[in-house]
Motif scaffolding. Sequence first.
Motif, mmCIF file in Angstrom:
data_model
loop_
_atom_site.group_PDB
_atom_site.id
_atom_site.type_symbol
_atom_site.label_atom_id
_atom_site.label_comp_id
_atom_site.label_asym_id
_atom_site.label_seq_id
_atom_site.Cartn_x
_atom_site.Cartn_y
_atom_site.Cartn_z
ATOM 1 N N ASP A 116 -4.779 11.842 0.601
ATOM 2 C CA ASP A 116 -4.455 12.511 -0.654
ATOM 3 C C ASP A 116 -4.000 11.446 -1.641
ATOM 4 O OD1 ASP A 116 -3.430 13.920 -2.728
ATOM 5 O OD2 ASP A 116 -2.289 15.335 -1.501
ATOM 6 N N LYS A 117 -4.884 11.034 -2.539
ATOM 7 C CA LYS A 117 -4.569 9.864 -3.374
ATOM 8 C C LYS A 117 -3.442 10.135 -4.355
ATOM 9 C CE LYS A 117 -7.622 10.181 -7.334
ATOM 10 N NZ LYS A 117 -8.628 9.560 -8.151
ATOM 11 N N GLU A 118 -3.231 11.398 -4.715
ATOM 12 C CA GLU A 118 -2.149 11.710 -5.654
ATOM 13 C C GLU A 118 -0.778 11.584 -4.980
ATOM 14 O OE1 GLU A 118 -2.115 12.291 -8.978
ATOM 15 O OE2 GLU A 118 -4.144 11.542 -8.748
ATOM 16 N N ARG A 119 -0.754 11.720 -3.643
ATOM 17 C CA ARG A 119 0.494 11.625 -2.908
ATOM 18 C C ARG A 119 0.816 10.183 -2.526
ATOM 19 N NH1 ARG A 119 3.146 15.803 -1.102
ATOM 20 N NH2 ARG A 119 1.502 17.335 -1.270
ATOM 21 N N CYS A 120 -0.221 9.358 -2.443
ATOM 22 C CA CYS A 120 -0.067 7.971 -1.981
ATOM 23 C C CYS A 120 0.720 7.145 -2.992
ATOM 24 C CB CYS A 120 -1.447 7.358 -1.773
ATOM 25 S SG CYS A 120 -1.398 5.673 -1.167
ATOM 26 N N LYS A 121 1.650 6.307 -2.476
ATOM 27 C CA LYS A 121 2.416 5.415 -3.345
ATOM 28 C C LYS A 121 1.973 3.963 -3.190
ATOM 29 C CE LYS A 121 6.575 8.256 -3.467
ATOM 30 N NZ LYS A 121 7.774 8.557 -2.687
ATOM 31 N N GLY A 122 0.979 3.748 -2.333
ATOM 32 C CA GLY A 122 0.452 2.400 -2.195
ATOM 33 C C GLY A 122 1.340 1.425 -1.461
ATOM 34 N N CYS A 123 2.102 1.901 -0.480
ATOM 35 C CA CYS A 123 3.000 0.983 0.234
ATOM 36 C C CYS A 123 2.241 0.078 1.202
ATOM 37 C CB CYS A 123 4.088 1.762 0.977
ATOM 38 S SG CYS A 123 3.508 2.751 2.362
ATOM 39 N N GLY A 124 1.096 0.543 1.708
ATOM 40 C CA GLY A 124 0.289 -0.297 2.584
ATOM 41 C C GLY A 124 0.688 -0.280 4.042
ATOM 42 N N LEU A 125 1.591 0.603 4.450
ATOM 43 C CA LEU A 125 1.971 0.660 5.869
ATOM 44 C C LEU A 125 0.791 1.104 6.728
ATOM 45 C CD1 LEU A 125 5.562 2.194 5.772
ATOM 46 C CD2 LEU A 125 4.935 -0.030 6.667
ATOM 47 N N CYS A 126 -0.042 2.009 6.200
ATOM 48 C CA CYS A 126 -1.216 2.475 6.962
ATOM 49 C C CYS A 126 -2.198 1.324 7.133
ATOM 50 C CB CYS A 126 -1.873 3.657 6.261
ATOM 51 S SG CYS A 126 -2.239 3.369 4.523
#
Lengths: 74, 260
Positions: A9-19
């Motif tokens: 869900d790109k609107e929920r993603c904050k871009g932390c990069g843990l995944c």
Amino acid sequence: MKQGIPEIDKERCKGCGLCIANCPKNILEMANDINSFGAYYTICSDESQCIACGACSLMCPDAAIEIILKREVG
Amino acid sequence: MSTQNLHMYRRPEALLNVRTHYCAGCGHGIIHKLFAEALGELNIREETIVVAPVGCSVLLYNYINVDGLEAAHGRTPAVATGVKRAQPNRIVVSYQGDGDLLAIGTGETLHAANRGENITVIFVNNANYGMTGGQMAPTTLVDQRTLTSPKGRNPQETGYPIRACELLSTLEAPAYIERVSLHNPGAVKKTKKAIVKALQYQKEGRGYSFVEILSMCPTNWGIEPAAGADWIKTSMVPWFPHKVFRDRPAEAAAAGGKAS
């Protein structure tokens, strides 16, 4: 081998990069684009490689990733 | 042959459909998610009351669909005690950070544990005061740089980091004490198991349960979230080892099994 589809869900993603850091197949990457909140978001570069391990969905702090398991029937 | 798709992992229902105010890569998000999953698994969402602390997780009840109230700084276990005694059939969870639990609320924490109140405490240890901008906390590691210890924490001046689990395990009353962390997917799975177990014990009326979770605060540590997860493993875990410090119900079950 299990096959999965990561639904991000790109609107929920904050871009932390843990995944991205925890994907054993290295198929997740940061998009060259931002969402409506101004954050970079994760995309999956090759869904056919996903083994449905769930590492990305476990690590996601915003529960932005859902995993769909592909099952062959019949 | 055709393919059928089904959800292997779904966003937990107890998690509200809102965007959290946490920084990117904050451990609170992961813990909220695990807590929401645990509520769903044990089917106790409707009967749970969460007592939110002062700290980054102060708006906890805006993100998880449970009844909640806000306590004064550090007084969360005291408020949780009152709620539990007034409503013994509800599941009462005190969610606290390290400043709340070990600095201003040390007294409340120790005495609630010593009375063996039938509540669950989820303790998020991120080695600094996150909300106020990363000042030194009681759990800040020796030589760790924070806003108020720019040259690293000096134990001659400010003492050593407090190990909450070890401290509480000197008391007689607590039923369950465990320390877990969030540094990789395996550790996250263990964390979820610990939260489920703690809530289960409370549901069964076993007494005080305490779960310490080593969490990351990449913004105030000044590193990337993935590096933050590694930092937990390389720096925090040696000082705060993963361990089940006490599991009275399991010990009793094992002893009962031997006797029979």
